[in-house]
Design a protein around this motif. Structure first.
Motif, PDB file in Angstrom:
ATOM      1  N   MET A   1       0.998  -1.205  -0.022  1.00  0.00           N
ATOM      2  CA  MET A   1      -0.190   0.145  -0.052  1.00  0.00           C
ATOM      3  C   MET A   1       0.846   1.179  -0.027  1.00  0.00           C
ATOM      4  O   MET A   1       1.951   1.163   0.583  1.00  0.00           O
ATOM      5  N   SER A   2       0.403   2.277  -0.453  1.00  0.00           N
ATOM      6  CA  SER A   2       1.418   3.458  -0.659  1.00  0.00           C
ATOM      7  C   SER A   2       0.436   4.588  -0.459  1.00  0.00           C
ATOM      8  O   SER A   2      -0.916   4.601  -0.622  1.00  0.00           O
ATOM      9  N   GLU A   3       1.024   5.819  -0.092  1.00  0.00           N
ATOM     10  CA  GLU A   3       0.292   6.837   0.475  1.00  0.00           C
ATOM     11  C   GLU A   3       0.938   8.104  -0.499  1.00  0.00           C
ATOM     12  O   GLU A   3       2.400   7.789  -0.733  1.00  0.00           O
ATOM     13  N   GLN A   4       0.567   9.319  -0.744  1.00  0.00           N
ATOM     14  CA  GLN A   4       1.293  10.460  -1.365  1.00  0.00           C
ATOM     15  C   GLN A   4       1.178  11.526  -0.141  1.00  0.00           C
ATOM     16  O   GLN A   4       0.199  12.040   0.328  1.00  0.00           O
ATOM     17  N   LYS A   5       2.582  11.997  -0.118  1.00  0.00           N
ATOM     18  CA  LYS A   5       2.575  13.253   0.601  1.00  0.00           C
ATOM     19  C   LYS A   5       2.490  14.428  -0.148  1.00  0.00           C
ATOM     20  O   LYS A   5       3.136  14.219  -1.197  1.00  0.00           O
ATOM     21  N   TYR A   6       1.892  15.359   0.217  1.00  0.00           N
ATOM     22  CA  TYR A   6       1.629  16.626  -0.756  1.00  0.00           C
ATOM     23  C   TYR A   6       2.050  17.868  -0.058  1.00  0.00           C
ATOM     24  O   TYR A   6       1.645  18.052   1.246  1.00  0.00           O
ATOM     25  N   LYS A   7       2.862  18.591  -0.775  1.00  0.00           N
ATOM     26  CA  LYS A   7       3.042  19.775   0.064  1.00  0.00           C
ATOM     27  C   LYS A   7       2.889  21.169  -1.159  1.00  0.00           C
ATOM     28  O   LYS A   7       3.233  20.999  -2.402  1.00  0.00           O
ATOM     29  N   LEU A   8       2.635  21.977  -0.351  1.00  0.00           N
ATOM     30  CA  LEU A   8       2.225  23.171  -1.355  1.00  0.00           C
ATOM     31  C   LEU A   8       3.258  24.315  -0.935  1.00  0.00           C
ATOM     32  O   LEU A   8       3.240  24.780   0.135  1.00  0.00           O
ATOM     33  N   VAL A  50       4.208  19.872  -4.810  1.00  0.00           N
ATOM     34  CA  VAL A  50       5.103  18.681  -4.958  1.00  0.00           C
ATOM     35  C   VAL A  50       4.591  17.555  -4.112  1.00  0.00           C
ATOM     36  O   VAL A  50       3.802  17.773  -3.103  1.00  0.00           O
ATOM     37  N   VAL A  51       4.665  16.183  -4.794  1.00  0.00           N
ATOM     38  CA  VAL A  51       4.367  15.204  -4.050  1.00  0.00           C
ATOM     39  C   VAL A  51       5.307  14.053  -3.898  1.00  0.00           C
ATOM     40  O   VAL A  51       6.510  14.146  -4.662  1.00  0.00           O
ATOM     41  N   GLN A  52       5.190  13.204  -3.072  1.00  0.00           N
ATOM     42  CA  GLN A  52       5.939  12.031  -2.626  1.00  0.00           C
ATOM     43  C   GLN A  52       5.354  10.764  -2.576  1.00  0.00           C
ATOM     44  O   GLN A  52       4.403  10.931  -1.424  1.00  0.00           O
ATOM     45  N   VAL A  53       5.540   9.942  -2.870  1.00  0.00           N
ATOM     46  CA  VAL A  53       4.987   8.534  -2.995  1.00  0.00           C
ATOM     47  C   VAL A  53       5.662   7.888  -1.896  1.00  0.00           C
ATOM     48  O   VAL A  53       6.750   7.579  -2.044  1.00  0.00           O
ATOM     49  N   VAL A  54       4.906   7.456  -0.779  1.00  0.00           N
ATOM     50  CA  VAL A  54       5.415   6.468   0.139  1.00  0.00           C
ATOM     51  C   VAL A  54       4.827   5.274   0.145  1.00  0.00           C
ATOM     52  O   VAL A  54       3.597   5.081   0.398  1.00  0.00           O
ATOM     53  N   VAL A  55       5.672   4.479   0.216  1.00  0.00           N
ATOM     54  CA  VAL A  55       5.377   2.832   0.600  1.00  0.00           C
ATOM     55  C   VAL A  55       5.107   2.155   1.847  1.00  0.00           C
ATOM     56  O   VAL A  55       6.104   2.507   2.427  1.00  0.00           O
ATOM     57  N   LYS A  56       4.105   2.015   2.147  1.00  0.00           N
ATOM     58  CA  LYS A  56       3.896   1.515   3.529  1.00  0.00           C
ATOM     59  C   LYS A  56       3.997  -0.097   3.675  1.00  0.00           C
ATOM     60  O   LYS A  56       3.717  -0.765   2.701  1.00  0.00           O
TER      61      LYS A  56
END
Length: 56
Positions: A1-8, A50-56
């Motif tokens: 499973m993965s999630e995205q970290k999102y920063k503005l 910007v986004v970063q995919v984080v795999v859990k």
């Protein structure tokens, strides 16, 4: 499973803003969409997501 970290990221259109974005890219973030730029009455302000995919 993965999630995205999102920063503005927002700031004055200068070298410091570019350094902040470069640092995030080096940490594995990717640009998300195009930057936006606006004038606030004093200086130009840039916004970049910007986004970063984080795999859990």
């Amino acid at each position: 499973m993965s999630e995205q970290k999102y920063k503005l990221v927002t700031g004055k259109d200068d070298a410091d803003f570019c350094k902040r974005i470069t640092k995030l890219l080096a940490q594995g973030y990717e640009l998300y969409g195009s930057p936006a730029i606006s004038f606030n009455g004093e200086h130009m302000v840039v916004i970049q997501a910007v986004v970063q995919v984080v795999v859990k």
